[in-house]
Enzyme design. Structure first.
Site, mmCIF file in Angstrom:
data_model
loop_
_atom_site.group_PDB
_atom_site.id
_atom_site.type_symbol
_atom_site.label_atom_id
_atom_site.label_comp_id
_atom_site.label_asym_id
_atom_site.label_seq_id
_atom_site.Cartn_x
_atom_site.Cartn_y
_atom_site.Cartn_z
ATOM 1 N N LYS A 36 10.266 -0.343 -13.231
ATOM 2 C CA LYS A 36 8.795 -0.421 -13.296
ATOM 3 C C LYS A 36 8.161 0.540 -12.307
ATOM 4 C CE LYS A 36 6.665 -3.896 -10.895
ATOM 5 N NZ LYS A 36 5.651 -3.431 -9.925
ATOM 6 N N ASN A 37 8.687 0.535 -11.078
ATOM 7 C CA ASN A 37 8.022 1.299 -10.023
ATOM 8 C C ASN A 37 8.296 2.803 -10.093
ATOM 9 O OD1 ASN A 37 6.727 -0.949 -9.189
ATOM 10 N ND2 ASN A 37 8.079 -1.383 -7.441
ATOM 11 N N CYS A 61 -3.211 -8.065 -4.286
ATOM 12 C CA CYS A 61 -2.447 -8.663 -5.371
ATOM 13 C C CYS A 61 -1.692 -9.833 -4.800
ATOM 14 C CB CYS A 61 -1.524 -7.625 -5.986
ATOM 15 S SG CYS A 61 -0.326 -8.279 -7.127
ATOM 16 N N ASP A 94 10.739 -6.863 -1.831
ATOM 17 C CA ASP A 94 10.792 -7.397 -3.201
ATOM 18 C C ASP A 94 11.952 -8.377 -3.394
ATOM 19 O OD1 ASP A 94 8.729 -5.523 -4.398
ATOM 20 O OD2 ASP A 94 10.163 -4.112 -3.535
ATOM 21 N N ARG A 125 4.648 -8.880 -16.234
ATOM 22 C CA ARG A 125 4.179 -7.620 -15.650
ATOM 23 C C ARG A 125 5.360 -6.728 -15.283
ATOM 24 N NH1 ARG A 125 1.537 -8.715 -10.585
ATOM 25 N NH2 ARG A 125 2.038 -6.530 -10.442
HETATM 26 N N1 EPU Z 1 -0.743 -0.453 3.316
HETATM 27 C C1 EPU Z 1 -1.961 -0.290 3.934
HETATM 28 N N2 EPU Z 1 -2.699 0.815 3.628
HETATM 29 C C2 EPU Z 1 -2.272 1.755 2.733
HETATM 30 C C3 EPU Z 1 -1.016 1.599 2.107
HETATM 31 C C4 EPU Z 1 -0.265 0.466 2.419
HETATM 32 O O1 EPU Z 1 -2.366 -1.134 4.733
HETATM 33 O O2 EPU Z 1 -2.995 2.726 2.507
HETATM 34 C C5 EPU Z 1 0.074 -1.631 3.637
HETATM 35 C C6 EPU Z 1 0.334 -2.509 2.417
HETATM 36 O O3 EPU Z 1 -0.720 -3.429 2.210
HETATM 37 C C7 EPU Z 1 1.641 -3.175 2.790
HETATM 38 C C8 EPU Z 1 2.374 -2.077 3.563
HETATM 39 O O4 EPU Z 1 1.362 -1.195 4.036
HETATM 40 O O5 EPU Z 1 1.393 -4.261 3.630
HETATM 41 C C9 EPU Z 1 3.367 -1.277 2.738
HETATM 42 O O6 EPU Z 1 2.721 -0.784 1.578
HETATM 43 P P1 EPU Z 1 3.351 0.280 0.589
HETATM 44 O O7 EPU Z 1 2.294 1.280 0.329
HETATM 45 O O8 EPU Z 1 4.667 0.756 1.079
HETATM 46 O O9 EPU Z 1 3.629 -0.643 -0.682
HETATM 47 P P2 EPU Z 1 2.963 -0.494 -2.075
HETATM 48 O O10 EPU Z 1 2.939 0.921 -2.419
HETATM 49 O O11 EPU Z 1 1.719 -1.303 -2.144
HETATM 50 C C10 EPU Z 1 5.210 -0.529 -3.385
HETATM 51 C C11 EPU Z 1 5.719 -1.253 -4.590
HETATM 52 C C12 EPU Z 1 5.936 -2.712 -4.235
HETATM 53 C C13 EPU Z 1 6.965 -2.765 -3.128
HETATM 54 C C14 EPU Z 1 6.525 -1.914 -1.936
HETATM 55 C C15 EPU Z 1 7.606 -1.765 -0.897
HETATM 56 C C16 EPU Z 1 4.809 -0.118 -6.489
HETATM 57 C C17 EPU Z 1 3.858 -0.141 -7.607
HETATM 58 N N3 EPU Z 1 4.765 -1.138 -5.673
HETATM 59 O O12 EPU Z 1 4.006 -1.198 -3.012
HETATM 60 O O13 EPU Z 1 6.423 -3.362 -5.378
HETATM 61 O O14 EPU Z 1 7.128 -4.090 -2.722
HETATM 62 O O15 EPU Z 1 6.177 -0.589 -2.358
HETATM 63 O O16 EPU Z 1 8.669 -1.018 -1.398
HETATM 64 O O17 EPU Z 1 5.604 0.804 -6.377
HETATM 65 C C18 EPU Z 1 6.625 -5.133 -6.919
HETATM 66 O O18 EPU Z 1 7.235 -4.354 -7.657
HETATM 67 O O19 EPU Z 1 6.555 -6.383 -7.139
HETATM 68 C C19 EPU Z 1 5.959 -4.608 -5.740
HETATM 69 C C20 EPU Z 1 5.028 -5.294 -5.069
#
Ligand code: EPU
Length: 443
Positions: free
Chosen positions: A22-23, A116, A307, A421
């Site tokens: 998915k990601n 989310c 995850d 999802r």
């Molecule tokens: N964060 C901020 N500001 C930002 C970006 C991130 O505060 O601008 C915080 C986030 O809220 C979180 C932490 O930093 O607390 C890490 O966030 P990150 O950006 O690494 O995670 P993400 O991009 O929101 C993706 C995956 C997640 C997975 C995480 C960690 C996707 C669509 N989502 O989330 O996947 O858990 O990286 O690898 O790629 C899932 O698949 O169920 C899922 C949540």
């Protein structure tokens, strides 16, 4: 709205193939904005988030055709560079179109993806980095949109203050068409990012991971179409590995990515799980004795991924002793705890001692709300019993399914759309392993 009815207590046995990640799928779909030529993407999972993303792309002028697991996308023309709130709010990754839209068209209006249920989930790191590349982005709190403008993005040296997986991808998706070179420091290391990079490079981009946390992107003037097959989903594999052990089963996972699951396999083995490499892409998961308590601390790749902690928690309810989970990536990812407690699990919250929480945690410490805890303590083993359960996020949903599959009696799980999802046709695939799971409509 659907629910699952699960009769637990049956050992799951047999073979199962892991679906596409998915990601990765979501980000490669976003890349379609970057070219006018057709992209043919294989191994795309048929999950709700993919269909939501195709709707986001449709408003931006990208037409798509889905044939099984192959999706053809072509950016017909720029209809407008705005994602309406009702379309974008369905999935957080909709905000990732901002980079490509700014790079190609110089404007982007996207809704605040919001939280989310894992915490605040802001995109400040994405926005700051795009601004360093010459974009001007303002957030209007009265209507909830980010308004972005750019007179041609330029390369920049960007250092993320903290790890961000989608932030890293957003900047890559913008920098491929920016003027000059972009150097991303403290870039995230998730292997899914490298799959996106491989696809973009096949489209004519010039991206290289110079060292584990440094990515260099040389902007090019145009990208062309491609034919690409995305990698299997590591999170699905972990779910099936735990399903096998939880139910006292024996599952052979096809399309295995065990080479990218070191942190999981280390803990899994320590806790008493067994795995056997059958060949390069098949791994057997089982266990042959007692499960032992283990302590995990979540981290970004190559650590134990956030995850995995929800399904891991359910496994630890079956382990002898006291296990702990310290969640460091998101400030609120324990929504499943109350549900597991309904099934008899012994779990309590605690606050792990941390010297400098502001620097230590991956989330912005200021986003934390009173009452959040970063740790749970699980005492086991406990024989779980059936219950009526409510799912409120994707990984928590998979966790409750695992718990119900191993519990005695009939459980009812509401809110299965959350699982749809990210997991394709999960009930049919689990049934092929012997599970008794039915989907019915809510009355
Ligand atoms: N964060 C901020 N500001 C930002 C970006 C991130 O505060 O601008 C915080 C986030 O809220 C979180 C932490 O930093 O607390 C890490 O966030 P990150 O950006 O690494 O995670 P993400 O991009 O929101 C993706 C995956 C997640 C997975 C995480 C960690 C996707 C669509 N989502 O989330 O996947 O858990 O990286 O690898 O790629 C899932 O698949 O169920 C899922 C949540």
């Amino acid at each position: 709205m659907d629910k699952f009815i699960i009769h637990g207590g049956i050992p799951l046995k047999g073979e199962i193939s892991v679906a596409g990640a998915k990601n990765v799928a979501l980000k490669i779909l976003v890349a379609s904005i970057l070219t006018d030529e057709e992209m043919v993407i294989h191994n795309v999972p048929q999950i709700r988030d993919v269909f939501f993303m195709l709707e986001v792309l449709k408003v931006l002028g990208v037409a798509s055709t889905v044939t099984g697991h192959t999706v053809r996308v072509v950016n017909k023309h720029k209809e407008h560079a705005k994602v309406p709130l009702e379309v974008g709010a369905r999935l957080r990754t909709s905000s990732m179109v901002m980079g490509p839209l700014l790079a190609r068209y110089g404007e982007a209006t996207t809704p605040n993806p919001g939280g989310c249920r894992l915490g605040a989930r802001p995109i400040d790191r994405h926005v700051d980095a795009l601004q360093e590349m010459g974009a001007s982005i303002t957030y209007h709190s009265d209507d909830g949109y980010f308004y972005g403008k750019a007179n041609g993005l330029h390369g920049a040296t960007i250092r993320f203050a903290k790890n961000t997986h989608t932030g890293t991808e957003t900047i890559i998706l913008a920098a491929v068409l920016a003027r000059g070179q972009t150097i991303l420091e403290n870039a995230a290391e998730e292997v899914e990012i490298d799959d996106l990079i491989a696809c973009l490079n096949q489209m004519g981009a010039k991206i290289r991971r110079e060292s584990p946390r440094k990515i260099i992107i040389d902007g090019v003037s145009a990208l062309h179409g491609t034919d690409y097959s995305i990698m299997p989903d590591r999170n699905e594999e972990v779910t099936f590995a735990i399903a096998s052990v939880m139910t006292g089963g024996d599952i052979l996972v096809r399309n295995s990515q065990r080479q990218h699951l070191d942190a999981f396999l280390q803990m899994f083995t320590k806790a008493g799980g067994r795995h056997e490499a059958i060949n390069n892409t098949s791994t057997r998961y089982f266990h042959d004795g007692l499960l032992h308590a283990a302590n995990v601390v979540t981290a970004s790749y190559p650590g134990f991924m956030t995850d995995w902690q929800a399904p891991w928690a359910v496994l630890m309810t079956q382990a002898k002793g006291v296990s702990t989970i310290h969640e460091t990536v998101f400030e609120s990812r324990f929504s499943y705890v109350s549900e597991l407690k309904k099934m008899g699990a012994h779990i309590e919250f605690f606050d792990p001692p941390v010297d400098n929480p502001e620097a230590f945690y991956n989330f912005n410490w200021g986003d934390r709300v009173l009452g959040y805890h970063q740790g749970i303590r699980i005492t086991g083993p406990t024989k779980l019993h059936n219950a009526v359960l409510e799912i409120d996020d994707l990984r928590a949903g998979a966790t409750l399914i695992l718990a119900a599959l191993s519990a005695a009696g009939e459980s009812v799980i509401h809110g299965v759309e959350q699982v749809d999802r990210g997991y394709e046709n999960i009930e049919e695939r689990l049934r092929s392993l012997g599970a008794k799971i039915e989907r019915t409509k809510e009355e």
